[in-house]
Scaffold this active site. Sequence first.
Site, PDB file in Angstrom:
ATOM      1  N   ASN A   5     101.828 -25.759   2.585  1.00 15.54           N
ATOM      2  CA  ASN A   5     101.723 -26.836   3.584  1.00 15.54           C
ATOM      3  C   ASN A   5     103.100 -27.222   4.109  1.00 15.54           C
ATOM      4  O   ASN A   5     103.249 -27.560   5.289  1.00 15.54           O
ATOM      5  CB  ASN A   5     101.017 -28.053   2.982  1.00 15.54           C
ATOM      6  CG  ASN A   5      99.504 -27.950   3.086  1.00 15.54           C
ATOM      7  OD1 ASN A   5      98.959 -27.777   4.170  1.00 15.54           O
ATOM      8  ND2 ASN A   5      98.818 -28.035   1.954  1.00 15.54           N
ATOM      9  N   ARG A  18     107.884 -42.398 -18.434  1.00 14.85           N
ATOM     10  CA  ARG A  18     107.373 -42.322 -17.057  1.00 14.85           C
ATOM     11  C   ARG A  18     108.069 -43.330 -16.144  1.00 14.85           C
ATOM     12  O   ARG A  18     108.305 -43.062 -14.964  1.00 14.85           O
ATOM     13  CB  ARG A  18     105.866 -42.565 -17.069  1.00 14.85           C
ATOM     14  CG  ARG A  18     105.102 -41.826 -15.998  1.00 14.85           C
ATOM     15  CD  ARG A  18     105.130 -40.342 -16.214  1.00 14.85           C
ATOM     16  NE  ARG A  18     104.396 -39.628 -15.174  1.00 14.85           N
ATOM     17  CZ  ARG A  18     104.350 -38.313 -15.079  1.00 14.85           C
ATOM     18  NH1 ARG A  18     104.997 -37.559 -15.932  1.00 14.85           N
ATOM     19  NH2 ARG A  18     103.678 -37.725 -14.104  1.00 14.85           N
ATOM     20  N   HIS A  59      94.396 -33.638   1.458  1.00 15.81           N
ATOM     21  CA  HIS A  59      93.434 -33.366   0.390  1.00 15.81           C
ATOM     22  C   HIS A  59      92.443 -32.315   0.874  1.00 15.81           C
ATOM     23  O   HIS A  59      91.931 -32.424   1.998  1.00 15.81           O
ATOM     24  CB  HIS A  59      92.682 -34.644  -0.006  1.00 15.81           C
ATOM     25  CG  HIS A  59      91.728 -34.432  -1.136  1.00 15.81           C
ATOM     26  ND1 HIS A  59      92.155 -34.310  -2.448  1.00 15.81           N
ATOM     27  CD2 HIS A  59      90.371 -34.277  -1.157  1.00 15.81           C
ATOM     28  CE1 HIS A  59      91.097 -34.094  -3.225  1.00 15.81           C
ATOM     29  NE2 HIS A  59      90.012 -34.078  -2.465  1.00 15.81           N
ATOM     30  N   ALA A 105      92.080 -25.614   8.178  1.00 25.83           N
ATOM     31  CA  ALA A 105      92.110 -27.083   8.208  1.00 25.83           C
ATOM     32  C   ALA A 105      93.466 -27.658   7.807  1.00 25.83           C
ATOM     33  O   ALA A 105      94.120 -28.323   8.614  1.00 25.83           O
ATOM     34  CB  ALA A 105      91.009 -27.651   7.314  1.00 25.83           C
ATOM     35  N   GLU A 106      93.905 -27.416   6.572  1.00 25.41           N
ATOM     36  CA  GLU A 106      95.126 -28.068   6.091  1.00 25.41           C
ATOM     37  C   GLU A 106      96.324 -27.786   6.982  1.00 25.41           C
ATOM     38  O   GLU A 106      97.065 -28.699   7.359  1.00 25.41           O
ATOM     39  CB  GLU A 106      95.434 -27.627   4.658  1.00 25.41           C
ATOM     40  CG  GLU A 106      94.423 -28.093   3.629  1.00 25.41           C
ATOM     41  CD  GLU A 106      94.790 -27.634   2.234  1.00 25.41           C
ATOM     42  OE1 GLU A 106      95.946 -27.816   1.817  1.00 25.41           O
ATOM     43  OE2 GLU A 106      93.905 -27.071   1.539  1.00 25.41           O
TER      44      GLU A 106
END
Length: 207
Positions: A14, A66, A110, A180-181
């Site tokens: 992407n 974290r 997504h 799509a992406e």
Amino acid sequence: MLKLAVLVSGGGTNLQAILDAIDRGDIKNARVEVVISNNRDAFALERAKKHNIEAQCVSPRDYDDRGAFHLALLKTLDSYDVDLVVLAGFLVVIPQEMIDKYRNRIINIHPSLIPSFCGTGYYGLKVHEGVLARGVRVTGATVHFVDEGTDTGPIILQKAVEVHNGDTPEILQRRVMEQAEWVILPRAIDLIANDKVSVEEGRVVIA
């Protein structure tokens, strides 16, 4: 000029779609300022370097907890003074501090038509496995703003993709990326870069 940070964990297909769209002129008034990965072996970092873009790794393995990792991630992001954060296959839960600071300035891609096959546990191939197991005939991808939930932020763009007989999760994943992406993520960035997207009462309005 809209300055982008693209956050990635893996191969960066992407990211490549974004870089190619900028090179073609399909994305106007935007440039990628930095690519940040939580994985030092992510090929996406090499893609960034080939485009002479800053490539940074901020890995949770390098921090005691974290909280320290989240702080380092936010500090790295802030240092580039970016206007938009693009999550392009970033397999890290975004900390609340980042959501608060970059409200309606973080977008995610997504690989399904939200609200189907999204939320906790649905990522990567698991999405396409779920689609095939359920037997749906149409899937797709969604670009949305990031909020406190998982895949719950305001939807910017969606594009449908047909599911074919005989599809495997891998074949379907590739079709969703190609049809799509790689289409709607650059388009969403272009719309945002040219002031055509606003969020009103929790919904996206496109001018």
